[in-house]
Write a protein that holds these residues in place. Structure first.
Motif, PDB file in Angstrom:
ATOM      1  N   GLN A 109       0.862  -1.175   0.000  1.00  0.00           N
ATOM      2  CA  GLN A 109       0.000   0.000   0.000  1.00  0.00           C
ATOM      3  C   GLN A 109       0.892   1.216   0.000  1.00  0.00           C
ATOM      4  O   GLN A 109       1.662   1.437   0.934  1.00  0.00           O
ATOM      5  N   GLU A 110       0.816   2.014  -1.052  1.00  0.00           N
ATOM      6  CA  GLU A 110       1.666   3.191  -1.167  1.00  0.00           C
ATOM      7  C   GLU A 110       1.026   4.386  -0.466  1.00  0.00           C
ATOM      8  O   GLU A 110      -0.182   4.409  -0.212  1.00  0.00           O
ATOM      9  N   TYR A 111       1.850   5.383  -0.160  1.00  0.00           N
ATOM     10  CA  TYR A 111       1.312   6.625   0.366  1.00  0.00           C
ATOM     11  C   TYR A 111       0.430   7.268  -0.712  1.00  0.00           C
ATOM     12  O   TYR A 111       0.754   7.211  -1.897  1.00  0.00           O
ATOM     13  N   PRO A 112      -0.680   7.867  -0.320  1.00  0.00           N
ATOM     14  CA  PRO A 112      -1.589   8.429  -1.328  1.00  0.00           C
ATOM     15  C   PRO A 112      -1.016   9.666  -2.013  1.00  0.00           C
ATOM     16  O   PRO A 112      -0.224  10.409  -1.421  1.00  0.00           O
ATOM     17  N   VAL A 113      -1.419   9.881  -3.246  1.00  0.00           N
ATOM     18  CA  VAL A 113      -1.048  11.092  -3.979  1.00  0.00           C
ATOM     19  C   VAL A 113      -1.925  12.238  -3.493  1.00  0.00           C
ATOM     20  O   VAL A 113      -3.148  12.136  -3.461  1.00  0.00           O
ATOM     21  N   VAL A 114      -1.304  13.342  -3.084  1.00  0.00           N
ATOM     22  CA  VAL A 114      -2.067  14.495  -2.608  1.00  0.00           C
ATOM     23  C   VAL A 114      -1.959  15.689  -3.546  1.00  0.00           C
ATOM     24  O   VAL A 114      -2.770  16.612  -3.477  1.00  0.00           O
ATOM     25  N   ALA A 115      -0.963  15.683  -4.432  1.00  0.00           N
ATOM     26  CA  ALA A 115      -0.793  16.800  -5.362  1.00  0.00           C
ATOM     27  C   ALA A 115       0.160  16.380  -6.480  1.00  0.00           C
ATOM     28  O   ALA A 115       0.806  15.320  -6.410  1.00  0.00           O
ATOM     29  N   PHE A 116       0.219  17.216  -7.500  1.00  0.00           N
ATOM     30  CA  PHE A 116       1.183  17.032  -8.581  1.00  0.00           C
ATOM     31  C   PHE A 116       2.031  18.294  -8.678  1.00  0.00           C
ATOM     32  O   PHE A 116       1.647  19.366  -8.199  1.00  0.00           O
ATOM     33  N   GLU A 117       3.194  18.158  -9.277  1.00  0.00           N
ATOM     34  CA  GLU A 117       4.083  19.303  -9.444  1.00  0.00           C
ATOM     35  C   GLU A 117       4.635  19.318 -10.853  1.00  0.00           C
ATOM     36  O   GLU A 117       5.059  18.281 -11.379  1.00  0.00           O
ATOM     37  N   LEU A 118       4.604  20.502 -11.455  1.00  0.00           N
ATOM     38  CA  LEU A 118       5.099  20.673 -12.817  1.00  0.00           C
ATOM     39  C   LEU A 118       6.389  21.467 -12.756  1.00  0.00           C
ATOM     40  O   LEU A 118       6.414  22.599 -12.265  1.00  0.00           O
ATOM     41  N   ALA A 120       9.936  23.341 -14.275  1.00  0.00           N
ATOM     42  CA  ALA A 120      10.169  24.334 -15.331  1.00  0.00           C
ATOM     43  C   ALA A 120      10.399  23.667 -16.673  1.00  0.00           C
ATOM     44  O   ALA A 120      10.135  24.257 -17.729  1.00  0.00           O
ATOM     45  N   GLU A 121      10.876  22.420 -16.642  1.00  0.00           N
ATOM     46  CA  GLU A 121      11.105  21.678 -17.890  1.00  0.00           C
ATOM     47  C   GLU A 121       9.847  20.996 -18.403  1.00  0.00           C
ATOM     48  O   GLU A 121       9.876  20.361 -19.460  1.00  0.00           O
ATOM     49  N   GLY A 122       8.770  21.108 -17.659  1.00  0.00           N
ATOM     50  CA  GLY A 122       7.517  20.496 -18.085  1.00  0.00           C
ATOM     51  C   GLY A 122       7.330  19.070 -17.629  1.00  0.00           C
ATOM     52  O   GLY A 122       6.398  18.396 -18.076  1.00  0.00           O
ATOM     53  N   ASN A 123       8.196  18.603 -16.720  1.00  0.00           N
ATOM     54  CA  ASN A 123       8.058  17.236 -16.211  1.00  0.00           C
ATOM     55  C   ASN A 123       7.061  17.207 -15.057  1.00  0.00           C
ATOM     56  O   ASN A 123       7.099  18.061 -14.164  1.00  0.00           O
ATOM     57  N   LEU A 124       6.199  16.214 -15.089  1.00  0.00           N
ATOM     58  CA  LEU A 124       5.161  16.099 -14.070  1.00  0.00           C
ATOM     59  C   LEU A 124       5.555  15.051 -13.043  1.00  0.00           C
ATOM     60  O   LEU A 124       5.944  13.934 -13.389  1.00  0.00           O
ATOM     61  N   THR A 125       5.488  15.420 -11.773  1.00  0.00           N
ATOM     62  CA  THR A 125       5.759  14.478 -10.695  1.00  0.00           C
ATOM     63  C   THR A 125       4.573  14.454  -9.741  1.00  0.00           C
ATOM     64  O   THR A 125       3.853  15.443  -9.593  1.00  0.00           O
ATOM     65  N   ALA A 126       4.381  13.298  -9.128  1.00  0.00           N
ATOM     66  CA  ALA A 126       3.325  13.154  -8.131  1.00  0.00           C
ATOM     67  C   ALA A 126       3.936  13.316  -6.752  1.00  0.00           C
ATOM     68  O   ALA A 126       5.014  12.797  -6.468  1.00  0.00           O
ATOM     69  N   LEU A 127       3.249  14.032  -5.881  1.00  0.00           N
ATOM     70  CA  LEU A 127       3.716  14.240  -4.514  1.00  0.00           C
ATOM     71  C   LEU A 127       2.863  13.373  -3.593  1.00  0.00           C
ATOM     72  O   LEU A 127       1.636  13.502  -3.564  1.00  0.00           O
ATOM     73  N   LEU A 128       3.524  12.508  -2.845  1.00  0.00           N
ATOM     74  CA  LEU A 128       2.828  11.631  -1.924  1.00  0.00           C
ATOM     75  C   LEU A 128       2.665  12.322  -0.572  1.00  0.00           C
ATOM     76  O   LEU A 128       3.296  13.334  -0.291  1.00  0.00           O
ATOM     77  N   SER A 129       1.814  11.755   0.264  1.00  0.00           N
ATOM     78  CA  SER A 129       1.483  12.400   1.535  1.00  0.00           C
ATOM     79  C   SER A 129       2.668  12.508   2.486  1.00  0.00           C
ATOM     80  O   SER A 129       2.650  13.338   3.398  1.00  0.00           O
ATOM     81  N   ASN A 130       3.710  11.710   2.283  1.00  0.00           N
ATOM     82  CA  ASN A 130       4.895  11.799   3.138  1.00  0.00           C
ATOM     83  C   ASN A 130       5.975  12.696   2.540  1.00  0.00           C
ATOM     84  O   ASN A 130       7.102  12.729   3.034  1.00  0.00           O
ATOM     85  N   ASP A 137       2.413   9.973 -14.745  1.00  0.00           N
ATOM     86  CA  ASP A 137       1.973   9.924 -16.127  1.00  0.00           C
ATOM     87  C   ASP A 137       1.369  11.267 -16.504  1.00  0.00           C
ATOM     88  O   ASP A 137       0.507  11.803 -15.816  1.00  0.00           O
ATOM     89  N   GLN A 138       1.817  11.839 -17.616  1.00  0.00           N
ATOM     90  CA  GLN A 138       1.303  13.139 -18.056  1.00  0.00           C
ATOM     91  C   GLN A 138      -0.201  13.107 -18.300  1.00  0.00           C
ATOM     92  O   GLN A 138      -0.894  14.111 -18.175  1.00  0.00           O
ATOM     93  N   ASP A 139      -0.737  11.937 -18.640  1.00  0.00           N
ATOM     94  CA  ASP A 139      -2.163  11.822 -18.931  1.00  0.00           C
ATOM     95  C   ASP A 139      -2.948  11.259 -17.757  1.00  0.00           C
ATOM     96  O   ASP A 139      -4.065  10.786 -17.911  1.00  0.00           O
ATOM     97  N   SER A 140      -2.353  11.299 -16.572  1.00  0.00           N
ATOM     98  CA  SER A 140      -3.006  10.693 -15.415  1.00  0.00           C
ATOM     99  C   SER A 140      -4.353  11.328 -15.139  1.00  0.00           C
ATOM    100  O   SER A 140      -4.498  12.549 -15.076  1.00  0.00           O
ATOM    101  N   ALA A 141      -5.375  10.490 -14.959  1.00  0.00           N
ATOM    102  CA  ALA A 141      -6.717  10.979 -14.661  1.00  0.00           C
ATOM    103  C   ALA A 141      -6.778  11.633 -13.291  1.00  0.00           C
ATOM    104  O   ALA A 141      -7.701  12.405 -13.008  1.00  0.00           O
ATOM    105  N   VAL A 148      -2.173  21.195  -8.388  1.00  0.00           N
ATOM    106  CA  VAL A 148      -0.838  21.204  -8.988  1.00  0.00           C
ATOM    107  C   VAL A 148      -0.011  22.278  -8.293  1.00  0.00           C
ATOM    108  O   VAL A 148      -0.450  23.420  -8.168  1.00  0.00           O
ATOM    109  N   LEU A 149       1.164  21.906  -7.817  1.00  0.00           N
ATOM    110  CA  LEU A 149       2.048  22.851  -7.145  1.00  0.00           C
ATOM    111  C   LEU A 149       2.977  23.496  -8.158  1.00  0.00           C
ATOM    112  O   LEU A 149       3.550  22.812  -9.016  1.00  0.00           O
ATOM    113  N   SER A 150       3.127  24.806  -8.088  1.00  0.00           N
ATOM    114  CA  SER A 150       4.014  25.523  -9.000  1.00  0.00           C
ATOM    115  C   SER A 150       4.789  26.582  -8.233  1.00  0.00           C
ATOM    116  O   SER A 150       4.294  27.150  -7.250  1.00  0.00           O
TER     117      SER A 150
END
Length: 256
Positions: A109-118, A120-130, A137-141, A148-150
């Motif tokens: 069981q992974e830590y839940p995703v609470v936000a995403f971060e974009l 400057a290069e346009g790469n998308l990362t998921a931020l977990l609760s920890n 995935d860029q197309d993540s539902a 999204v954190l910027s």
């Protein structure tokens, strides 16, 4: 006349040595069975099943578990395997079940995703609760219902605190938050600006966000789009209509 008395036979004594011999033979037999068992394929791990992960790979879980197909089935206890897998930063819980013969099942069981971060290069990362960042995935539902954190810098402790606070907020209350940026001030080093999908601008602080979220949603549900400030005091000002002049300095005064 002499009568010959029959010779009486002495009763046979039970030999204790026979019992000892039988016990030794029995122990040798058990030992032989043990040797044959632990050297046979039936005592080895024949299959490792891994399930439940999204941001970790099967290879990462298998490597962290420190077991492999062919290892002795009883060599490593389930709780040790679980502890090894939980050492991965993405993993919150790991359940291990052994099914004889030879099957080890690992469910993570992974830590839940609470936000995403974009970046400057346009790469998308998921931020977990920890606070852990993982590739996304860029197309993540999930982008549809996560902020999204910027504008954040790598290793910012306020960002880590933000992910922990977001984890305390129910998902349905997070779904309207679109973008979160840092705007620190002397009075509020953890001050942030939030844009919502319903076109509100919110000025608040990370430390008070979980306490303010109910009031924020109440304003959003009952008022027209505008600017909401939730710091020491809470204020709401609707956006000015087109053609009216605004006070551009108001934003800088909030919380300063």
């Amino acid at each position: 006349m002499n009568t010959q008395m029959p010779v009486l036979k002495e009763p046979a004594h039970k030999r204790r040595g026979n019992k000892k011999l039988l016990a030794v033979l029995f122990l040798l037999f058990i030992a032989l069975l043990g040797v044959l068992f632990f050297n046979s394929s039936i005592s080895k791990i024949s299959e490792i099943g891994i399930a439940g992960m999204h941001f970790t790979t099967t290879e990462q879980i298998a490597a962290a578990s420190k077991i492999e197909v062919g290892d002795p089935f009883f060599q490593t206890a389930s709780d040790i395997i679980s502890r090894n897998v939980k050492a991965l930063p993405q993993v919150k819980e790991a359940k291990v079940m052994k099914v004889f013969p030879g099957i080890v099942k690992i469910t993570v069981q992974e830590y839940p995703v609470v936000a995403f971060e974009l970046s400057a290069e346009g790469n998308l990362t998921a931020l977990l609760s920890n606070g852990t960042s993982v590739s996304a995935d860029q197309d993540s539902a999930q982008l549809l219902d996560k902020p999204v954190l910027s504008g954040w810098t790598a290793g910012d402790p306020v960002k880590n605190a933000l992910t922990e606070k977001l984890a305390l907020i129910p998902q349905q209350q997070l779904s309207d938050l679109s973008e979160i940026s840092p705007i620190p001030s002397k009075a509020y080093p953890d001050r942030i600006r939030i844009y919502t999908r319903t076109h509100f601008e919110v000025i608040t602080a990370v430390s008070v966000l979980p306490d303010k979220i109910d009031a924020l949603n109440a304003v959003i549900e009952t008022q027209e789009p505008g600017k909401i400030t939730m710091l020491l005091a809470d204020t709401y000002v609707p956006f000015q209509t087109e053609g009216e002049e605004g006070d551009g300095a108001a934003d800088d005064r909030d919380g300063s």
